[in-house]
Design a protein around this motif. Structure first.
Motif, PDB file in Angstrom:
ATOM      1  N   ALA A 209       0.788  -1.243   0.000  1.00 13.05           N
ATOM      2  CA  ALA A 209       0.000   0.000   0.000  1.00 13.05           C
ATOM      3  C   ALA A 209       0.819   1.291   0.000  1.00 13.05           C
ATOM      4  CB  ALA A 209      -0.980   0.024   1.179  1.00 13.05           C
ATOM      5  N   ASP A 210       2.138   1.199  -0.136  1.00 10.49           N
ATOM      6  CA  ASP A 210       2.937   2.432  -0.204  1.00 10.49           C
ATOM      7  C   ASP A 210       4.221   2.173  -0.997  1.00 10.49           C
ATOM      8  OD1 ASP A 210       3.455   5.097   0.203  1.00 10.49           O
ATOM      9  OD2 ASP A 210       4.288   4.838   2.216  1.00 10.49           O
ATOM     10  N   ILE A 211       4.049   1.665  -2.224  1.00  8.73           N
ATOM     11  CA  ILE A 211       5.195   1.345  -3.076  1.00  8.73           C
ATOM     12  C   ILE A 211       5.699   2.618  -3.748  1.00  8.73           C
ATOM     13  CG2 ILE A 211       6.000   0.019  -5.064  1.00  8.73           C
ATOM     14  CD1 ILE A 211       5.201  -1.812  -2.849  1.00  8.73           C
ATOM     15  N   PHE A 274       3.526  -0.211  -8.688  1.00  9.19           N
ATOM     16  CA  PHE A 274       4.641  -0.912  -9.326  1.00  9.19           C
ATOM     17  C   PHE A 274       4.839  -0.395 -10.751  1.00  9.19           C
ATOM     18  CE2 PHE A 274       6.062  -4.272 -12.186  1.00  9.19           C
ATOM     19  CZ  PHE A 274       7.251  -4.681 -11.596  1.00  9.19           C
ATOM     20  N   GLY A 275       3.743  -0.234 -11.497  1.00  9.64           N
ATOM     21  CA  GLY A 275       3.836   0.298 -12.851  1.00  9.64           C
ATOM     22  C   GLY A 275       4.441   1.690 -12.875  1.00  9.64           C
ATOM     23  N   LYS A 276       4.034   2.530 -11.912  1.00  9.71           N
ATOM     24  CA  LYS A 276       4.601   3.876 -11.821  1.00  9.71           C
ATOM     25  C   LYS A 276       6.100   3.811 -11.492  1.00  9.71           C
ATOM     26  CE  LYS A 276       1.346   7.090 -12.344  1.00  9.71           C
ATOM     27  NZ  LYS A 276       1.171   8.085 -11.296  1.00  9.71           N
ATOM     28  N   LEU A 277       6.465   2.882 -10.613  1.00  9.96           N
ATOM     29  CA  LEU A 277       7.875   2.710 -10.262  1.00  9.96           C
ATOM     30  C   LEU A 277       8.687   2.309 -11.491  1.00  9.96           C
ATOM     31  CD1 LEU A 277      10.131   2.489  -8.115  1.00  9.96           C
ATOM     32  CD2 LEU A 277       9.409   0.123  -7.756  1.00  9.96           C
ATOM     33  N   MET A 278       8.133   1.377 -12.290  1.00  8.79           N
ATOM     34  CA  MET A 278       8.826   0.953 -13.508  1.00  8.79           C
ATOM     35  C   MET A 278       8.962   2.124 -14.491  1.00  8.79           C
ATOM     36  SD  MET A 278       9.673  -2.163 -13.047  1.00  8.79           S
ATOM     37  CE  MET A 278       9.945  -1.569 -11.379  1.00  8.79           C
ATOM     38  N   LEU A 279       7.928   2.954 -14.569  1.00 12.53           N
ATOM     39  CA  LEU A 279       7.979   4.124 -15.442  1.00 12.53           C
ATOM     40  C   LEU A 279       9.055   5.095 -14.971  1.00 12.53           C
ATOM     41  CD1 LEU A 279       6.857   5.739 -17.812  1.00 12.53           C
ATOM     42  CD2 LEU A 279       5.064   6.610 -16.303  1.00 12.53           C
ATOM     43  N   HIS A 280       9.143   5.286 -13.669  1.00 16.28           N
ATOM     44  CA  HIS A 280      10.180   6.159 -13.111  1.00 16.28           C
ATOM     45  C   HIS A 280      11.573   5.650 -13.479  1.00 16.28           C
ATOM     46  CE1 HIS A 280      12.637   8.444 -10.320  1.00 16.28           C
ATOM     47  NE2 HIS A 280      13.038   7.315  -9.755  1.00 16.28           N
ATOM     48  N   LEU A 281      11.775   4.337 -13.409  1.00 17.28           N
ATOM     49  CA  LEU A 281      13.078   3.766 -13.746  1.00 17.28           C
ATOM     50  C   LEU A 281      13.392   3.914 -15.236  1.00 17.28           C
ATOM     51  CD1 LEU A 281      13.001   0.490 -11.602  1.00 17.28           C
ATOM     52  CD2 LEU A 281      14.293   2.585 -11.134  1.00 17.28           C
ATOM     53  N   CYS A 282      12.349   4.110 -16.041  1.00 12.70           N
ATOM     54  CA  CYS A 282      12.537   4.268 -17.489  1.00 12.70           C
ATOM     55  C   CYS A 282      12.767   5.709 -17.909  1.00 12.70           C
ATOM     56  CB  CYS A 282      11.317   3.731 -18.241  1.00 12.70           C
ATOM     57  SG  CYS A 282      11.155   1.937 -18.218  1.00 12.70           S
ATOM     58  N   ILE A 283      12.083   6.656 -17.265  1.00 11.77           N
ATOM     59  CA  ILE A 283      12.145   8.041 -17.731  1.00 11.77           C
ATOM     60  C   ILE A 283      12.797   8.993 -16.734  1.00 11.77           C
ATOM     61  CG2 ILE A 283      10.119   7.726 -19.189  1.00 11.77           C
ATOM     62  CD1 ILE A 283       8.491   9.278 -17.100  1.00 11.77           C
ATOM     63  N   GLY A 284      13.036   8.515 -15.506  1.00  9.24           N
ATOM     64  CA  GLY A 284      13.762   9.319 -14.537  1.00  9.24           C
ATOM     65  C   GLY A 284      12.922  10.273 -13.725  1.00  9.24           C
ATOM     66  N   GLU A 285      11.951  10.932 -14.341  1.00 16.40           N
ATOM     67  CA  GLU A 285      11.167  11.931 -13.628  1.00 16.40           C
ATOM     68  C   GLU A 285      10.053  11.286 -12.807  1.00 16.40           C
ATOM     69  OE1 GLU A 285       9.291  14.536 -16.378  1.00 16.40           O
ATOM     70  OE2 GLU A 285       7.909  13.037 -17.139  1.00 16.40           O
TER      71      GLU A 285
END
Length: 693
Positions: A209-211, A274-285
């Motif tokens: 609940a807080d990824i 988790f999807g947002k975390l993966m996106l962050h690892l891809c685009i940095g922002e």
């Protein structure tokens, strides 16, 4: 530290925990101080500050603040991050819920995460009373172990030189100083590790609940691979069949259903984060997405972020976009569970990191089946030792699954193998085929835009990404889209023809050919209307059909701009040769839906796979079975219109094996139909620009 300042009050150290918690015997043995009614924890320093909590590094001590002898492990104490001036009502509601449910949630998550290598759960919990806006409130405080042998996700990325500067400024605010991971192999390795850990946590019926990045630490295992540990289970709760109302402060990783206290939350909130975390690892922002964007519009916005910040990662690995978009679907029902995410990630390990690689040898099926049997015997034996047995319902469920596998295996000896399942699993079956396509293989299909779902998993999704990857590996992918003027509307088609005529002055004969075919088929449609052989579709169906056609073309526009730019249509016409390496895209306009259905019925082999490498698979035909709900019921409209209105779905695949003699005349007939199509790949960008708005 002898005291900490909290809400304008000096709180003396050590912190006294006297909550009467029912610790397990295992915890009492391994952590002997928990067997006492009073536990004490000292504080060394503040080590982090997030939206919900302030973290302090501390230690287990006695009432005088002296470290307990023999207890070398440090701890992390977390106190709510409250400020005078914040929304006091929301904070009070949060504190009330945490105080009311904290003990219960602590017990459930502690028990369920026992033995989980991927979690650093809370092991102690208490409440202290303080004054907050003229009220006396309970302030929950949690304790978990300090991870001496792991690094924060940010520090791991810094140490492995995958980013140059820290994620946060000295003031603790996220900073935009990175464009994401550049090595797709490293991204996939980290993604699989994180998905494995979160899937294990969910398997134990716990929602974190807080990824988000600060709540993930990374160890390096014996093979040098990242091993994630999820921390800060202060927001965690147990998975219930119907979900639980849970709100959360707004931040970039929060699932949209957690916006207010009435929202019912399940483990799908973790999938979104988790999807947002993966996106962050891809685009940095910080991965901020508007809740107004859904489906393909949402996917387009995410893709644009890739193109703007990290285009190389997307060019070589389009599947990354598929997984992220599925996870961050606005509606929880559209998201996969973490086991499905993990399976999808692992399916790309083999081929997508080296797009020219040949497929791996198929695993030994006999050994796999023997391994499953061994696992079953071990589980039943373990349950018997505990005087338990498998629940009859679940045992019967396993038997049904085995029966499905048995039917599939028996079907291997037949002329035709029937695959029937959910649309999701059938798409996975098709992806397995694409993952085996390489140089010398040919794949042709005659399809209809109506078959593609209007969600982020349609044409512009995994299936399309697999097409791109197979093309890069040297396969010949030839796809033709069949549509009718009846679906598009003759007025709209006339505008399209006019736009094509304007383009014709500067382009090759293909533009003229498409405009001429559209004109002929439009006149045929108008004649059919006049003779009552066809009827005009309602405007809503016309509009939807036009949107789907535009979606098809736009997907190929994106392919032409990225990884397939040098693979498009090396010939102006459809080729029956497998040596025609690349991606052929053709469109085949006809007059009415009746003609569309005639094509489909007379050429049922809608997908045809030719393998140069394996003689026994020289011809492998796959006919997709698409059914529409209740399309035969209406008597006021034609069957064709009812079929469109009822949204047909992929329901099965029939595989005809050449080793038993697939008739080659059917293949030749299908090829002849495809030769009548107009090649549009070379000028796909300009073609998209001619579509009337």
């Amino acid at each position: 530290m002898k005291h900490i300042n909290f809400l304008g009050t000096s709180v003396e150290m050590p912190l006294h925990f006297n909550a009467m918690l029912k610790f397990s015997e295992k915890d009492k043995t391994n952590l002997p101080w928990l067997s006492r009614n009073s536990r004490y924890y000292g504080v060394e320093k503040e080590i982090g500050k997030g939206g919900r909590a302030i973290a302090y590094k501390g230690f287990v001590c006695d009432e005088l603040g002296e470290r307990l002898a023999g207890v070398k492990k440090n701890v992390v104490l977390k106190i709510p991050n409250l400020k005078l001036g914040d929304d006091s009502d929301k904070n009070k509601e949060y504190l009330s819920r945490q105080s009311r449910e904290g003990g219960r949630e602590w017990k459930l998550t502690r028990e369920r995460l026992d033995g989980c290598k991927y979690a650093n759960p809370i092991f102690d919990f208490t409440k202290i009373q303080m004054s907050y806006y003229d009220d006396i409130v309970d302030i929950p405080i949690t304790v978990q172990f300090f991870l001496d042998d792991a690094k924060s996700l940010d520090n791991y990325l810094l140490d492995t030189k995958q980013r140059a500067e820290p994620y946060k400024s000295r003031q603790g605010d996220p900073v935009d100083n990175w464009n994401g991971m550049s090595d797709p192999a490293k991204w996939l390795e980290l993604a699989i590790g994180l998905a494995t850990g979160l899937a294990d946590i969910h398997q134990r019926r716990v929602v974190h609940a807080d990824i988000w990045p600060p709540n993930i630490f990374i160890k390096v295992d014996n093979e040098g691979k990242p091993f994630p540990i999820f921390i800060d289970f202060g927001e965690a709760f147990s998975i219930e069949p119907t979900g639980i109302p849970r709100s959360q402060r707004d931040h970039a990783y929060r699932a949209p259903e957690r916006k207010d206290a009435q929202s019912i939350v399940t483990q799908m909130a973790d999938v979104y984060s988790f999807g947002k975390l993966m996106l962050h690892l891809c685009i940095g922002e910080e991965p901020i997405l508007s809740s107004d964007d859904s489906g393909h519009l949402r996917r387009e916005k995410i893709r644009n972020k890739f193109i703007e910040r990290n285009p190389n990662l997307l060019e070589s690995n389009p599947f990354i976009l598929d997984i992220i978009c599925k996870c961050v679907s606005l509606d929880p029902i559209d998201r996969p569970n973490m086991n499905e995410v993990l399976k999808a990630l692992k399916s790309y390990v083999r081929l997508n990191l080296d797009l020219t690689a040949t497929p791996e040898k198929i695993p030994d099926i006999n050994n796999r089946l023997l391994s499953i049997a061994k696992t079953w015997r071990g589980i039943t034996r373990e349950l018997a030792d505990r005087e338990m047995s498998v629940i009859p319902f679940l045992e019967e469920l396993v038997e049904h699954r085995i029966h499905d596998i048995e039917d599939l295996v028996k079907g291997l000896a037949n002329d035709v193998v029937n695959l029937s399942d959910t649309r999701e699993k059938l798409i996975v079956d098709l992806l397995i085929l694409f993952q085996r396509l390489g140089y010398g293989d040919r794949f042709i299909s005659l399809t209809h835009p109506r078959m593609w779902q209007g969600s982020a998993l349609g044409l512009d999704g995994r299936y399309f990404s697999a097409t791109q990857s197979a093309t890069v590996r040297g396969a010949s992918i030839q796809r033709v889209f069949l549509f009718s003027i009846q679906e598009l509307g003759h007025e709209w088609t006339s505008k399209w023809i006019d736009n094509l005529r304007k383009l014709e002055k500067n382009e090759k004969h293909l533009v003229r050919r498409l405009a001429n075919i559209l004109e002929v088929e439009k006149n045929k449609y108008l004649a059919a209307i006049q003779q009552a052989d066809a009827q005009k579709l309602p405007e809503n169906l016309q509009k939807e059909s036009r949107e789907r056609l535009a979606l098809v073309i736009k997907s190929y526009v994106m392919a032409n701009q990225t990884m397939c730019r040098d693979k498009f249509d090396k010939a102006d016409h459809f080729s029956s040769s497998a040596e025609c390496e690349g991606l052929f895209l053709g469109i085949l306009p006809v007059s009415t839906l009746k003609v569309v259905n005639e094509y489909k019925s007379s050429h049922p082999a809608s997908i045809f796979y030719y393998s140069k490498a394996a003689e026994q698979d020289k011809y492998l035909l796959m006919m997709t079975v698409c059914l529409a709900r209740n399309s035969f019921i209406s008597t006021e409209v034609s069957t064709d219109i009812a079929y469109l209105s009822s949204k047909p779905e992929l329901r099965g695949i029939m595989v005809f094996k050449s080793v038993f003699g697939v008739p080659e005349d059917r293949i030749k007939k299908l090829e002849q139909v495809l030769k009548n199509s107009v090649s549009v790949g070379k000028w796909i960008n300009k073609l998209y620009g001619t579509l009337p708005k």
